[in-house]
Design an enzyme around this catalytic site. Structure first.
Site, PDB file in Angstrom:
ATOM      1  N   CYS A   1       2.755  25.221 -32.611  1.00  0.00           N
ATOM      2  CA  CYS A   1       3.318  26.087 -33.644  1.00  0.00           C
ATOM      3  C   CYS A   1       3.659  25.289 -34.896  1.00  0.00           C
ATOM      4  CB  CYS A   1       4.575  26.813 -33.203  1.00  0.00           C
ATOM      5  SG  CYS A   1       4.357  27.859 -31.779  1.00  0.00           S
TER       6      CYS A   1
ATOM      7  N   ARG B   1      -1.695  22.744 -35.405  1.00  0.00           N
ATOM      8  CA  ARG B   1      -0.591  22.776 -34.436  1.00  0.00           C
ATOM      9  C   ARG B   1      -0.640  24.002 -33.534  1.00  0.00           C
ATOM     10  NH1 ARG B   1       3.447  19.225 -36.179  1.00  0.00           N
ATOM     11  NH2 ARG B   1       4.867  20.183 -34.723  1.00  0.00           N
TER      12      ARG B   1
ATOM     13  N   TRP C   1       1.103  28.858 -31.324  1.00  0.00           N
ATOM     14  CA  TRP C   1       0.442  28.451 -30.074  1.00  0.00           C
ATOM     15  C   TRP C   1       1.275  29.113 -28.985  1.00  0.00           C
ATOM     16  CZ3 TRP C   1       1.422  25.889 -25.492  1.00  0.00           C
ATOM     17  CH2 TRP C   1       0.304  25.396 -24.797  1.00  0.00           C
TER      18      TRP C   1
ATOM     19  N   ASN D   1       9.606  27.161 -33.621  1.00  0.00           N
ATOM     20  CA  ASN D   1       8.730  26.293 -32.830  1.00  0.00           C
ATOM     21  C   ASN D   1       9.583  25.723 -31.705  1.00  0.00           C
ATOM     22  OD1 ASN D   1       6.956  24.366 -31.838  1.00  0.00           O
ATOM     23  ND2 ASN D   1       7.350  22.903 -33.489  1.00  0.00           N
ATOM     24  N   GLY D   2       9.159  25.913 -30.459  1.00  0.00           N
ATOM     25  CA  GLY D   2       9.942  25.415 -29.322  1.00  0.00           C
ATOM     26  C   GLY D   2       9.992  26.461 -28.228  1.00  0.00           C
TER      27      GLY D   2
ATOM     28  N   GLU E   1     -11.364   8.515 -21.355  1.00  0.00           N
ATOM     29  CA  GLU E   1     -11.235   9.039 -22.714  1.00  0.00           C
ATOM     30  C   GLU E   1     -12.523   9.736 -23.152  1.00  0.00           C
ATOM     31  OE1 GLU E   1      -8.857   9.640 -24.577  1.00  0.00           O
ATOM     32  OE2 GLU E   1      -9.627   9.735 -26.607  1.00  0.00           O
TER      33      GLU E   1
ATOM     34  N   LYS F   1     -12.668  13.614 -24.229  1.00  0.00           N
ATOM     35  CA  LYS F   1     -13.188  14.082 -25.527  1.00  0.00           C
ATOM     36  C   LYS F   1     -14.208  15.188 -25.311  1.00  0.00           C
ATOM     37  CE  LYS F   1     -10.778  12.914 -27.455  1.00  0.00           C
ATOM     38  NZ  LYS F   1      -9.574  12.216 -27.546  1.00  0.00           N
TER      39      LYS F   1
ATOM     40  N   GLU G   1     -12.569  18.473 -23.947  1.00  0.00           N
ATOM     41  CA  GLU G   1     -11.672  19.108 -24.926  1.00  0.00           C
ATOM     42  C   GLU G   1     -12.421  19.943 -25.955  1.00  0.00           C
ATOM     43  OE1 GLU G   1      -7.820  16.673 -26.289  1.00  0.00           O
ATOM     44  OE2 GLU G   1      -9.656  15.547 -26.578  1.00  0.00           O
TER      45      GLU G   1
ATOM     46  N   HIS H   1     -17.006   7.173  -3.539  1.00  0.00           N
ATOM     47  CA  HIS H   1     -16.025   7.873  -2.705  1.00  0.00           C
ATOM     48  C   HIS H   1     -15.916   9.348  -3.084  1.00  0.00           C
ATOM     49  CE1 HIS H   1     -14.851   4.063  -0.954  1.00  0.00           C
ATOM     50  NE2 HIS H   1     -14.840   3.563  -2.174  1.00  0.00           N
TER      51      HIS H   1
ATOM     52  N   LYS I   1      -2.403  20.106 -31.222  1.00  0.00           N
ATOM     53  CA  LYS I   1      -2.373  18.688 -31.554  1.00  0.00           C
ATOM     54  C   LYS I   1      -1.080  18.032 -31.084  1.00  0.00           C
ATOM     55  CE  LYS I   1      -3.741  15.025 -33.825  1.00  0.00           C
ATOM     56  NZ  LYS I   1      -4.719  14.269 -33.065  1.00  0.00           N
TER      57      LYS I   1
HETATM   58  C1  G6P Z   1      -2.237  16.552 -27.138  1.00  0.00           C
HETATM   59  C2  G6P Z   1      -3.357  16.201 -28.095  1.00  0.00           C
HETATM   60  C3  G6P Z   1      -3.979  14.866 -27.684  1.00  0.00           C
HETATM   61  C4  G6P Z   1      -2.927  13.785 -27.594  1.00  0.00           C
HETATM   62  C5  G6P Z   1      -1.752  14.184 -26.694  1.00  0.00           C
HETATM   63  C6  G6P Z   1      -0.589  13.231 -26.831  1.00  0.00           C
HETATM   64  O1  G6P Z   1      -2.766  16.825 -25.895  1.00  0.00           O
HETATM   65  O2  G6P Z   1      -4.338  17.217 -28.105  1.00  0.00           O
HETATM   66  O3  G6P Z   1      -4.975  14.499 -28.632  1.00  0.00           O
HETATM   67  O4  G6P Z   1      -3.496  12.615 -27.109  1.00  0.00           O
HETATM   68  O5  G6P Z   1      -1.278  15.483 -27.064  1.00  0.00           O
HETATM   69  O6  G6P Z   1      -0.086  13.313 -28.148  1.00  0.00           O
HETATM   70  P1  G6P Z   1       0.709  12.164 -28.856  1.00  0.00           P
HETATM   71  O7  G6P Z   1       0.985  12.692 -30.238  1.00  0.00           O
HETATM   72  O8  G6P Z   1       1.970  11.952 -28.071  1.00  0.00           O
HETATM   73  O9  G6P Z   1      -0.138  10.949 -28.879  1.00  0.00           O
END
Ligand code: G6P
Length: 610
Positions: free
Chosen positions: A2, A29, A76, A102-103, A483, A487, A490, A506, A605
């Site tokens: 949000c 956000r 969100w 937001n929260g 990672e 990616k 996501e 395994h 994000k």
């Molecule tokens: C969300 C984002 C990720 C990020 C994670 C941790 O899931 O989509 O890209 O790695 O949060 O966020 P931070 O700001 O704590 O690195």
């Protein structure tokens, strides 16, 4: 999670265009619905819509909302579906108050039941609506007094902005656990979830602390606590430029942020390497030589990509400083009984500096007696301010939801931390000098790695329709496999898994057939030959292999269907380069599949709720 923005000005400018532009900046956000409320001649008028901010913009352009004071929100969803009705702002029974939030209000059900018994009529399924009815129900001659009184009943996290029809030009802001800052302009004042929303109007920002209430009017602003005592809060300057949050010709922020990595890696290193001494200059850590020597154990906490960076950091710090490192999901760590040994340093890694679980993990560690340092990108964020010390990444704003440049800068910062601690834990000078030299070469090597993009784009065409993908790596490159898989899933919604290469036998080996792309990260280190054996096992089962391997390493052309050659570097630093083709692969696959790269479905994000 949000985005909120508010504006009040002296009448020279209209609020709605400023709010809409700000919402577009904050859309990363959350993007399932958007809305605004404006103080007009007819009182408070709200307009909200399910879907992206673009829809709301068209609606306001068709039917303008004139007024110089307003609040807005991009959502969100947590409580209640992402419908127009559940979109913010929310209003009370008589539409005298409008509020964005937001929260999460944790006791919303109890509050709602009590308010309904008292005669309030709810229109939405959200937890937020309870706040606005509480404010309506609370005593007080001014909006801020009502807000303070209402918040006494609330359990949860919030950054809120509220307006009253009875107090034109006034916005009251409150913060508890969710980021919110004020922007100070000339006879105009802003509130926003982050600085990107208001940067085109002002660079002067005031970060609020938990428990703060801020009152913005056309004449100025002040910050008070719950007893209405005035609080002094510093005005800070935002150091980055508007250009940093513009696309500047790139199709997506993710693409731009991948391409920025030579410069962002350079920024993280800038002024921090001491070549002669083989040391890192990290004054912000606030660790004296005695403190460093006393460190017996390091615990790294983080979420998502930051957690992956922590896994890489474990290898680097253990190798350089010979200190045992454990890496924990912040969300798991915070709820476990803290068994803290003396001499524990906790490192909280977070791009945003606002991730709720990382923040709470850090607080739990501090409460258990550990010293806590933050590796944070966003200057002035909560984790940065609450930590005992830290290392800023200086990677500039990261807008794409899928983190890229923050990851490489996090690893660089962890290598600097390893170097910083290494001299206190006996790493010979020559090795430290060599590592400093290798680190300084990284920006150029990152630039060369990016030259693989045309090859990766072609490769993406082969794999864009694959239903699954497997990513394998060992040692410092196992987290790169995780990672790379993260990616891809996501942003392209292809199911992908990262595994330590040897663990493939395994379980995942059962999945391998001609339809399964298997990405191997095979750097020139002591486990290279083992990775090659794992590749042979996949090959024998008809799997399609993509190998990421450094120049100068053996030719994998006979085993792999596709080979991507990255520049050679110190094995310990190889993940900074090997992740780049995987970022590019995910990006191009997602583009080919027509996915919304910067706003993947269901993600946000900055995860400011648990
Ligand atoms: C969300 C984002 C990720 C990020 C994670 C941790 O899931 O989509 O890209 O790695 O949060 O966020 P931070 O700001 O704590 O690195």
């Amino acid at each position: 999670m949000c985005g909120i923005i508010g504006y009040t000005g002296d009448g020279r400018r209209q609020a709605a265009p400023i709010l809409l532009r700000g919402l577009e900046r904050l859309e990363y956000r959350g993007y399932d619905s958007a809305g605004l409320a404006i103080q007009t001649d007819r009182g408070l008028v709200t307009r909200k819509l399910a879907g992206r901010v673009g829809g709301l913009r068209s609606s306001v352009e068709r039917l303008p909302l004139p007024g110089a004071c307003g609040i807005a929100h991009t959502r969100w969803a947590t409580h209640g579906a992402p419908t127009t009705c559940n979109a913010h702002p929310h209003v009370d029974c008589d539409e005298r108050f409008a509020l964005v939030h937001n929260g999460i209000i944790e006791n919303a059900d109890v509050l709602r039941a009590a308010l309904e018994r008292a005669g309030h009529t709810f229109r939405t399924e959200t937890d937020t609506e309870t706040l606005v009815h509480l404010i309506e129900d609370s005593p007080g001659d001014t909006l801020e007094v009502r807000v303070i009184s209402a918040l006494e009943h609330v359990v949860g996290t919030y950054g809120i902005a509220v307006m009253s029809a009875d107090e034109p030009g006034k916005i009251v802001v409150a913060r508890q656990g969710s980021p919110v800052l004020l922007g100070i302009g000339d006879d105009e004042y802003f509130v926003a979830s982050d600085a990107s929303a208001i940067l085109e109007h002002t660079r002067s920002v005031v970060h609020l602390d938990d428990g703060d209430i801020a009152v913005l009017t056309t004449d100025g602003y002040h910050v008070i606590d719950r007893e209405s005592h005035v609080q002094l809060r510093e005005v800070n300057d935002v150091t980055w430029d508007l250009e940093a949050i513009e696309l500047n010709g790139y199709a997506h922020f993710m693409q731009k942020e991948i391409a920025e990595q030579p410069e962002t890696v350079r920024s993280t290193l800038r002024g921090r390497l001491m070549f002669e001494e083989g040391l890192a200059r990290l004054n912000g850590l606030n660790l004296s030589p005695e403190d460093c020597a006393a460190i017996q154990h390091i615990t790294i906490v983080g979420c998502g990509t930051s957690w992956h960076a922590g896994l890489v950091g474990r290898h680097i710090i253990e190798a350089l400083a010979q200190i045992p490192v454990s890496v924990e999901y912040a969300s798991e760590y915070r709820y476990r009984r803290q068994v803290t040994r003396p001499g524990t340093l906790v490192v909280a890694i977070s791009q945003s500096g606002e991730t709720a679980d990382t923040l709470e993990a850090m607080r739990a560690a501090r409460a258990a007696g550990s010293r806590v340092v933050g590796l944070v990108n966003v200057v002035g964020s909560t984790i940065a301010r609450e930590a005992d010390g830290g290392i800023y990444l200086h990677a500039g704003p990261e807008i794409g939801v899928a983190s890229t440049k923050a990851f490489t800068s996090q690893i660089v910062a962890l290598a600097l931390l390893g170097l910083y601690l290494s001299s206190h834990h006996g790493l010979p000078l020559a090795e430290r000098q060599e590592l400093a030299r290798r680190l300084s070469q990284l920006p150029g090597l990152v630039a060369r790695t990016l030259e693989l993009e045309p090859q990766v784009r072609v490769l993406a065409e082969h794999f864009a329709q694959a239903p699954n993908a497997l990513y394998l790596g060992r040692g410092v490159n196992f987290p790169v496999a995780l990672e790379g898989a993260l990616k891809l899933k996501e942003i392209s919604y292809i199911h992908a898994e990262g595994y330590p290469a040897a663990e493939m036998k395994h379980g995942p080996i059962a999945l391998i057939d001609a339809n399964m792309p298997v990405v191997f990260v095979a750097p020139a280190d002591e486990v290279y030959s083992k990775v090659v054996s794992n590749m042979q096992e996949v090959r024998a089962r008809g799997g399609r292999i993509i190998a990421i391997t450094p120049e100068g390493n053996g030719d994998l052309g006979t085993l792999a269907d596709h080979q991507l050659r990255i520049p050679a570097t110190a094995p310990l630093l190889s993940s900074i380069l090997s992740v780049i083709p995987l970022q590019l692969l995910a990006y191009h696959v997602a583009v080919l599949r027509g996915c919304d790269v910067d706003r993947p479905r269901n993600l946000a994000k900055s995860v400011t709720v648990e």
